[in-house]
Write an enzyme that holds these catalytic residues in place. Structure first.
Site, short mmCIF file in Angstrom:
data_model
loop_
_atom_site.label_atom_id
_atom_site.label_comp_id
_atom_site.label_asym_id
_atom_site.label_seq_id
_atom_site.Cartn_x
_atom_site.Cartn_y
_atom_site.Cartn_z
N HIS A 9 0.99 -1.15 -0.16
CA HIS A 9 0.15 -0.11 0.09
C HIS A 9 0.87 1.26 -0.05
O HIS A 9 1.31 1.85 1.03
CB HIS A 9 -0.94 -0.12 0.94
CG HIS A 9 -2.06 1.05 1.04
ND1 HIS A 9 -3.35 0.72 1.17
CD2 HIS A 9 -2.03 2.37 0.98
CE1 HIS A 9 -4.02 1.84 0.96
NE2 HIS A 9 -3.31 2.86 1.03
N HIS A 11 1.30 4.99 -2.38
CA HIS A 11 1.12 5.76 -3.47
C HIS A 11 2.17 6.63 -3.90
O HIS A 11 3.03 7.33 -3.22
CB HIS A 11 0.14 7.06 -2.59
CG HIS A 11 -1.42 6.34 -2.21
ND1 HIS A 11 -2.46 6.19 -3.08
CD2 HIS A 11 -1.76 5.81 -0.89
CE1 HIS A 11 -3.49 5.84 -2.40
NE2 HIS A 11 -3.12 5.25 -1.07
N ASP A 13 2.05 9.41 -5.58
CA ASP A 13 2.33 11.04 -5.48
C ASP A 13 2.47 11.44 -4.04
O ASP A 13 2.99 12.28 -3.85
CB ASP A 13 0.90 11.51 -5.97
CG ASP A 13 -0.42 10.70 -5.40
OD1 ASP A 13 -0.32 9.85 -4.78
OD2 ASP A 13 -1.34 11.34 -5.89
N GLY A 165 -9.14 7.71 -1.97
CA GLY A 165 -9.88 9.06 -1.65
C GLY A 165 -10.33 9.19 -0.31
O GLY A 165 -10.42 8.29 0.36
N HIS A 192 -9.76 0.90 -0.61
CA HIS A 192 -9.62 1.63 0.79
C HIS A 192 -11.06 1.44 1.15
O HIS A 192 -12.03 1.91 0.83
CB HIS A 192 -9.42 3.35 0.39
CG HIS A 192 -8.06 3.56 0.10
ND1 HIS A 192 -7.54 3.09 -1.17
CD2 HIS A 192 -6.93 4.15 0.52
CE1 HIS A 192 -6.12 3.35 -1.42
NE2 HIS A 192 -6.05 4.10 0.02
N GLU A 195 -10.90 2.78 6.59
CA GLU A 195 -10.22 3.69 6.96
C GLU A 195 -10.57 4.71 7.92
O GLU A 195 -10.06 5.05 8.97
CB GLU A 195 -9.47 4.29 5.90
CG GLU A 195 -8.27 5.20 6.20
CD GLU A 195 -7.59 6.20 4.87
OE1 GLU A 195 -6.59 6.72 5.19
OE2 GLU A 195 -8.05 6.04 3.79
N ASP A 272 1.88 3.68 3.01
CA ASP A 272 0.78 4.49 2.53
C ASP A 272 1.53 5.67 1.83
O ASP A 272 1.23 5.56 0.52
CB ASP A 272 0.03 5.16 3.89
CG ASP A 272 -1.41 5.64 3.26
OD1 ASP A 272 -1.66 5.44 2.14
OD2 ASP A 272 -2.04 6.17 4.03
#
Length: 324
Positions: A9, A11, A13, A165, A192, A195, A272
């Site tokens: 997991h 990301h 960006d 998101g 996701h 969360e 993350d």
């Protein structure tokens, strides 16, 4: 001392290095001080919510709008992870966020795959898969394009899809048809889910066919959901430091992953967003070791869970297990 070797997991960006962002800004004729870049990319200590946390993606999204930027950043991320000793990672990103300066989503995906594949060639100790993210709040047609791209590039570096998101914005059911279709076509996906406080999203994710869930913290609130996770072997992609920063969990001692692990739920350790959360897999492990007294055998078992849940062929999983 055993340190983590698998990150499922992660990301793109949220994990750009500050030096790469500086380089890409300069290429665009822009310049920001190192302090400003750091402040805009790293979550503040007094972060109050997931929504505030997600504001740290604005600058990375701004610079990731060219083929070179996408290829360069994905290459550098895999390079960095190889240097940290990882043997496998899955890097996720939302192609639709990188079309603001004229790129189409297919070109975006191809650019990221070029960077990842070149890094794998240059650093053969690591293997990297790519997950394409639909976005909560995006139009249905935009998210359906993610399914089309996954179908086209599956087996060419893309290993599956995700839905990312602010989970609380729209019901998961809004996006159910896309992921039911993915399940029908045997396109692997993680979502996701849980969360924030909605444990029913975890149950629904599994019903839709998700083999993994991102974060999954809310499962601790419902015995039946925890039993479902255990019974189905669904892998929980835990991201502890991120959860603390977004106030999903207020104290690390309250994080549910230790209880998940104790109950036999397949939980894995993940970062993350390495830059946004100012973390590494080693930092996550150190915190968990200090808090819950996890042993080397525990962490190795979590990496085995992660590899079992990876979206790659079984033969490749066996090879990765051997590397542990």
């Amino acid at each position: 001392m055993y340190q983590g070797k698998v990150d499922l997991h992660l990301h793109l960006d949220g994990s750009l290095s500050e030096s790469v962002v500086d380089e890409l800004l300069r290429q665009n004729g822009e310049q920001l001080s190192a302090e400003v870049i750091r402040d805009r990319m790293r979550v503040p200590e007094d972060c109050k919510s997931l929504v505030e946390y997600l504001q740290r993606f604005e600058l990375p999204t701004q610079v990731l709008q060219s083929e070179y930027a996408l290829e360069r950043s994905s290459y550098e991320l895999v390079e960095r992870l190889a240097g940290q000793g990882l043997v496998y990672c899955e890097i996720r990103f939302a192609p639709q966020l990188h079309t603001h300066r004229g790129l189409d989503q297919r070109t975006v995906v191809k650019s990221v795959l070029r960077g990842v594949k070149q890094a794998e060639r240059d650093y053969p100790t690591i293997r990297a898969g790519v997950l394409l993210c639909g976005m909560i709040g995006s139009e249905d047609a935009v998210n359906r394009r993610i399914l089309d791209l996954a179908r086209e590039f599956l087996g060419q570096g893309v290993v599956g899809i995700d839905l990312a998101g602010a989970e609380c914005m729209f019901p998961l059911e809004t996006y159910a048809p896309i992921y039911l279709q993915a399940a029908k076509e045997d396109i692997p996906f993680t979502l996701h889910a849980g969360e924030t406080g909605n444990f029913e999203n975890i149950r629904r994710s599994i019903e839709l066919g998700a083999k993994r869930v991102g974060h999954g913290c809310a499962a601790i609130k419902d015995e039946s959901v925890m039993e479902l996770l255990k019974r189905t072997g669904t892998v929980v992609e835990a991201c502890v430091i991120s959860n603390l920063q977004t106030k999903i969990v207020l104290d690390v001692k309250e994080h549910p992953m230790a209880e998940f692990y104790r109950r036999g739920i397949r939980v894995s350790v993940n970062t993350d967003n390495m830059t946004c959360s100012d973390t590494t897999l080693k930092r996550e492990h150190d915190l968990l070791r200090d808090t819950f007294s996890f042993s080397d055998d525990d962490f190795r078992k979590m990496d085995e869970y992660a590899i079992a849940g990876a979206f790659i062929p079984e033969a490749d999983k066996a090879a990765l297990i051997a590397k542990l």
